[in-house]
Write a protein that holds these residues in place. Structure first.
Motif, PDB file in Angstrom:
ATOM      1  N   LEU A 290       0.826  -1.196   0.000  1.00 36.00           N
ATOM      2  CA  LEU A 290       0.000   0.000   0.000  1.00 36.00           C
ATOM      3  C   LEU A 290       0.871   1.262   0.000  1.00 36.00           C
ATOM      4  N   GLU A 291       1.913   1.204   0.786  1.00 39.58           N
ATOM      5  CA  GLU A 291       2.815   2.339   0.885  1.00 39.58           C
ATOM      6  C   GLU A 291       3.444   2.627  -0.470  1.00 39.58           C
ATOM      7  N   ARG A 292       3.700   1.570  -1.209  1.00 39.86           N
ATOM      8  CA  ARG A 292       4.308   1.734  -2.516  1.00 39.86           C
ATOM      9  C   ARG A 292       3.368   2.457  -3.487  1.00 39.86           C
ATOM     10  N   GLN A 293       2.106   2.111  -3.388  1.00 43.30           N
ATOM     11  CA  GLN A 293       1.128   2.773  -4.245  1.00 43.30           C
ATOM     12  C   GLN A 293       0.971   4.252  -3.875  1.00 43.30           C
ATOM     13  N   PHE A 294       0.990   4.530  -2.577  1.00 40.49           N
ATOM     14  CA  PHE A 294       0.672   5.880  -2.110  1.00 40.49           C
ATOM     15  C   PHE A 294       1.830   6.607  -1.439  1.00 40.49           C
ATOM     16  N   THR A 295       3.040   6.252  -1.793  1.00 34.33           N
ATOM     17  CA  THR A 295       4.228   6.838  -1.158  1.00 34.33           C
ATOM     18  C   THR A 295       4.098   8.318  -0.845  1.00 34.33           C
ATOM     19  N   GLY A 296       3.615   9.081  -1.813  1.00 34.58           N
ATOM     20  CA  GLY A 296       3.648  10.530  -1.689  1.00 34.58           C
ATOM     21  C   GLY A 296       2.560  11.124  -0.816  1.00 34.58           C
ATOM     22  N   ARG A 297       1.617  10.297  -0.383  1.00 40.76           N
ATOM     23  CA  ARG A 297       0.532  10.898   0.380  1.00 40.76           C
ATOM     24  C   ARG A 297       0.360  10.296   1.764  1.00 40.76           C
ATOM     25  N   ILE A 298       0.985   9.138   2.022  1.00 42.82           N
ATOM     26  CA  ILE A 298       0.821   8.545   3.342  1.00 42.82           C
ATOM     27  C   ILE A 298       2.159   8.390   4.070  1.00 42.82           C
TER      28      ILE A 298
END
Ligand code: FES
Lengths: 154, 167
Positions: free
Chosen positions: A51-59
């Motif tokens: 999940l972090e990989r998908q949303f690196t820039g926001r989470i």
């Protein structure tokens, strides 16, 4: 962004864009259900990494909130609430808790953040490309959920 | 993440400053991505890595191609998986990195209904045209990185993604 110094530094420089905290919740059973407990932690760990990989820039992916399975629900909830207060004070607008411990379903109302309950899938029998595929489809579902929450409280 | 070199002098000073110094050195450690299928692992092909994608299967519609290789640092050897968006443009192949140039989320192809036929970043609504050019007015300031590619035995091989020269 992950909970490592380099990425936390990036976070500190880009705070206005990183408005979402993700906290994995791990229940630790010592004794009888040890294996299930480890399995669940492994699953949630893999899922949140993906999940972090998908949303690196926001989470910002926090280290897991870990508690004993046989601790009283009240005590555990109280501690997590304390995390929440601190997280919200730190300018995060959204908090997501990710867990496969079913107990949290009933506690969700007491929290500001959203509890995402994902039943743990045993990874033991899977080869790595199956794992990757499965995580992909899970993350796709989470993507829809996150986007929806972000829209609601923009 | 980029690896930074530690010069001899720096290294000595890290060592001499003891624990504090050691922690500083630790920050330079590359991150460890999680593991994937050993079957898809790179065969030696120079710096190019085999993907499971047949070149003959590519069309002008971008598809996601995942590939895995080993990365080594002093502590671990780990499997790293990367993805690329790949399509054909005439007889050229275009392989774009999915990593958003704003803050690093993963971009998807054609996933925003209001802006079809673009790469879309769900994090802060960054957008790129099909060739990877960032669309002005959205947060990203640079075009998506591009993978160099090779074809070998019918399969697509990808190198290391490079930033593209600004148009
Ligand atoms: S990370 Fe892609 S738009 Fe911000």
């Amino acid at each position: 962004m992950k909970w490592i110094s380099q990425e936390v530094e990036t976070y500190l420089n880009a705070k206005e864009y990183v408005d979402t905290a993700v906290v994995p919740l791990y229940s630790v059973a010592i004794g009888g259900e040890m294996k299930e407990s480890a399995e669940a932690a492994e699953f949630i760990g893999l899922l949140t990494t993906h999940l972090e990989r998908q949303f690196t820039g926001r989470i910002l992916l926090f280290p897991p909130f870990t508690y004993l399975k046989n601790d009283s629900g009240e005590k555990v909830l109280g501690e997590l609430k304390n995390w929440e207060v601190n997280i919200l004070e730190a300018e995060f607008k959204h908090v997501f808790y990710i867990t496969s411990d079913i107990e949290w379903r009933t506690r969700e109302n007491e929290l500001d953040g959203a509890v995402i309950w994902v039943p743990s899938i045993p990874l033991e029998q899977m080869n790595d490309s199956q794992k990757l595929k499965m995580m992909d489809s899970q993350v796709k579902q989470l993507l829809a959920l996150f986007t929806q929450k972000w829209h609601q409280k923009a | 993440m980029s690896k930074e070199r530690v010069s001899r002098r720096q290294f000595l000073s890290y060592t001499l400053t003891g624990v504090g110094g050691f922690m500083a050195a630790g920050m330079l450690m590359p991150m460890v991505r999680f593991a994937v299928d050993p079957v898809l692992k790179a065969e030696a092909g120079g710096d190019f890595i085999a993907t499971p994608k047949k070149v003959s299967e590519l069309t002008d519609e971008p598809v996601r191609v995942d590939f895995t290789f080993k990365q080594k640092d002093a502590w671990y050897e780990s499997d790293v998986t990367e993805s690329a968006w790949v399509y054909k443009d005439g007889d050229k192949i275009i392989a774009l990195s999915p990593v958003c140039k704003h803050l690093g989320c993963t971009v998807n192809w054609n996933s925003d209904k209001e802006h079809p036929e673009q790469f879309f970043c769900p994090c802060h609504y960054g957008r790129y045209t099909k060739d990877g050019t960032n669309i002005p007015g959205t947060p990203p300031l640079h075009p998506l990185d591009v993978y160099p590619y090779k074809e070998k035995d019918g399969f697509l091989y990808l190198g290391k993604a490079k930033p593209r020269k600004e148009a």
